[in-house]
Scaffold this motif. Structure first.
Motif, PDB file in Angstrom:
ATOM      1  N   LEU A  96       0.865  -1.175   0.000  1.00 27.63           N
ATOM      2  CA  LEU A  96       0.000   0.000   0.000  1.00 27.63           C
ATOM      3  C   LEU A  96       0.902   1.225   0.000  1.00 27.63           C
ATOM      4  O   LEU A  96       1.567   1.508   1.003  1.00 27.63           O
ATOM      5  N   THR A  97       0.949   1.921  -1.115  1.00 31.79           N
ATOM      6  CA  THR A  97       1.832   3.081  -1.338  1.00 31.79           C
ATOM      7  C   THR A  97       3.287   2.709  -1.023  1.00 31.79           C
ATOM      8  O   THR A  97       3.887   1.947  -1.754  1.00 31.79           O
ATOM      9  N   LYS A  98       3.843   3.194   0.085  1.00 29.60           N
ATOM     10  CA  LYS A  98       5.268   3.022   0.375  1.00 29.60           C
ATOM     11  C   LYS A  98       5.564   1.922   1.394  1.00 29.60           C
ATOM     12  O   LYS A  98       6.713   1.741   1.793  1.00 29.60           O
ATOM     13  N   ILE A  99       4.550   1.206   1.836  1.00 33.44           N
ATOM     14  CA  ILE A  99       4.738   0.157   2.841  1.00 33.44           C
ATOM     15  C   ILE A  99       4.130  -1.144   2.332  1.00 33.44           C
ATOM     16  O   ILE A  99       3.043  -1.152   1.747  1.00 33.44           O
ATOM     17  N   GLY A 100       4.845  -2.236   2.546  1.00 34.32           N
ATOM     18  CA  GLY A 100       4.342  -3.535   2.135  1.00 34.32           C
ATOM     19  C   GLY A 100       4.537  -4.570   3.230  1.00 34.32           C
ATOM     20  O   GLY A 100       5.429  -4.442   4.078  1.00 34.32           O
ATOM     21  N   ILE A 101       3.701  -5.585   3.234  1.00 34.15           N
ATOM     22  CA  ILE A 101       3.844  -6.734   4.122  1.00 34.15           C
ATOM     23  C   ILE A 101       4.033  -7.966   3.246  1.00 34.15           C
ATOM     24  O   ILE A 101       3.239  -8.207   2.327  1.00 34.15           O
ATOM     25  N   GLN A 102       5.091  -8.726   3.532  1.00 25.59           N
ATOM     26  CA  GLN A 102       5.410  -9.877   2.691  1.00 25.59           C
ATOM     27  C   GLN A 102       5.606 -11.134   3.540  1.00 25.59           C
ATOM     28  O   GLN A 102       6.690 -11.394   4.040  1.00 25.59           O
ATOM     29  N   PRO A 103       4.553 -11.940   3.707  1.00 27.29           N
ATOM     30  CA  PRO A 103       4.725 -13.247   4.342  1.00 27.29           C
ATOM     31  C   PRO A 103       5.282 -14.245   3.330  1.00 27.29           C
ATOM     32  O   PRO A 103       4.987 -14.162   2.135  1.00 27.29           O
ATOM     33  N   PHE A 115       9.755  -1.259   3.502  1.00 29.51           N
ATOM     34  CA  PHE A 115       9.645   0.199   3.377  1.00 29.51           C
ATOM     35  C   PHE A 115      10.243   0.600   2.029  1.00 29.51           C
ATOM     36  O   PHE A 115      11.460   0.469   1.816  1.00 29.51           O
ATOM     37  N   TYR A 116       9.391   1.063   1.134  1.00 28.22           N
ATOM     38  CA  TYR A 116       9.824   1.379  -0.229  1.00 28.22           C
ATOM     39  C   TYR A 116      10.412   2.786  -0.301  1.00 28.22           C
ATOM     40  O   TYR A 116       9.865   3.737   0.248  1.00 28.22           O
ATOM     41  N   LEU A 117      11.530   2.893  -1.005  1.00 27.48           N
ATOM     42  CA  LEU A 117      12.230   4.164  -1.172  1.00 27.48           C
ATOM     43  C   LEU A 117      11.922   4.724  -2.558  1.00 27.48           C
ATOM     44  O   LEU A 117      10.900   5.339  -2.767  1.00 27.48           O
ATOM     45  N   GLY A 131      15.999  -4.890  -0.573  1.00 30.25           N
ATOM     46  CA  GLY A 131      15.559  -5.541  -1.799  1.00 30.25           C
ATOM     47  C   GLY A 131      15.312  -4.554  -2.917  1.00 30.25           C
ATOM     48  O   GLY A 131      15.368  -3.330  -2.732  1.00 30.25           O
ATOM     49  N   TRP A 132      15.025  -5.109  -4.070  1.00 30.13           N
ATOM     50  CA  TRP A 132      14.741  -4.303  -5.248  1.00 30.13           C
ATOM     51  C   TRP A 132      13.667  -5.011  -6.061  1.00 30.13           C
ATOM     52  O   TRP A 132      13.868  -6.141  -6.526  1.00 30.13           O
ATOM     53  N   ASP A 133      12.511  -4.386  -6.176  1.00 31.17           N
ATOM     54  CA  ASP A 133      11.434  -4.897  -7.013  1.00 31.17           C
ATOM     55  C   ASP A 133      11.636  -4.345  -8.423  1.00 31.17           C
ATOM     56  O   ASP A 133      11.348  -3.169  -8.690  1.00 31.17           O
ATOM     57  N   LEU A 134      12.113  -5.199  -9.307  1.00 27.00           N
ATOM     58  CA  LEU A 134      12.427  -4.798 -10.673  1.00 27.00           C
ATOM     59  C   LEU A 134      11.181  -4.843 -11.567  1.00 27.00           C
ATOM     60  O   LEU A 134      10.163  -5.444 -11.194  1.00 27.00           O
ATOM     61  N   PRO A 135      11.255  -4.247 -12.744  1.00 26.87           N
ATOM     62  CA  PRO A 135      10.145  -4.384 -13.695  1.00 26.87           C
ATOM     63  C   PRO A 135       9.964  -5.838 -14.120  1.00 26.87           C
ATOM     64  O   PRO A 135      10.825  -6.684 -13.899  1.00 26.87           O
TER      65      PRO A 135
END
Length: 204
Positions: free
Chosen positions: A63-70, A103-105, A157-161
């Motif tokens: 959600l926008t700049k914050i994510g939860i990843q189980p 936390f997304y930058l 981490g890095w979420d790539l295209p």
């Protein structure tokens, strides 16, 4: 007063709609290398990293700049030990459930932190048999160790295209893994490098 309430409710709906419009839900798979060792107070020898692998699945709610990843991960862990000139190895396997807060930058880059709950699937080890006065190899020692483990994960981490993800994570053991009170207070330490792919993705 009623008009103010209606206006306030409308603003809340607009904010929520905008936030959920930028939300993302994804399911994927990941895997990579482990560099693991035991953190022991008195191992009686030189402890070294053991290389293994990990693999499993993850879900991401962003959600926008914050994510939860189980995640649900099978992980090869353990350690190497040089004792009295002998190279000994412990081969442990865990089923781990990390729950990472991301936390997304910028440009998909993110920082990660969260707990991990592990369940011991198998444990074999080399060692020294005091009674027989000889070294042994690859003995099943699962009964000597706790069935669960708690660690904290710290990483980036890095979420790539195109659905690709890259992660580097350090899992620091918080709980002692052996049941013997007289033994060294061994805890798991694992550094992970992972490559993942989002099989299903909804949202931005």
């Amino acid at each position: 007063m009623n008009k103010l309430r209606i206006l306030g409710a409308a603003l809340l709906v607009m904010i929520a709609s905008q936030s959920f419009g930028q939300a993302q839900f994804a399911l994927g798979v990941k895997g990579g290398l482990n560099f693991a060792k035991f953190d022991a107070n008195d191992a009686g020898g030189s402890i070294k990293n053991k290389t293994g692998f990990h693999g499993g699945a993850f879900a991401l709610i962003k959600l926008t700049k914050i994510g939860i990843q189980p995640e649900l991960i099978y992980s090869q862990q353990g350690s190497k030990l040089k004792l009295n000139g002998q190279d000994l190895e412990s081969n442990f396997s865990y089923v781990n459930i990390p729950v990472m807060l991301k936390f997304y930058l910028i440009a998909g880059l993110n920082l990660q932190v969260g707990p991990q709950f592990g369940f011991l699937a198998g444990a074999k080890s080399d060692g020294y048999d005091v009674a027989a006065q000889q070294f042994y190899k690859d003995r099943d020692v699962k009964s000597l160790y706790k069935k669960s483990d708690v660690t904290v994960g710290l990483g980036a981490g890095w979420d790539l295209p195109f659905g690709l993800t890259v992660d580097a994570r350090y899992n620091l053991g918080l709980s002692k893994i052996d049941d013997d009170a007289a033994a060294a207070a061994a805890k798991n330490q694992v550094f992970q490098l992972s490559l993942g792919y989002k099989l299903i993705k909804f949202g931005k």
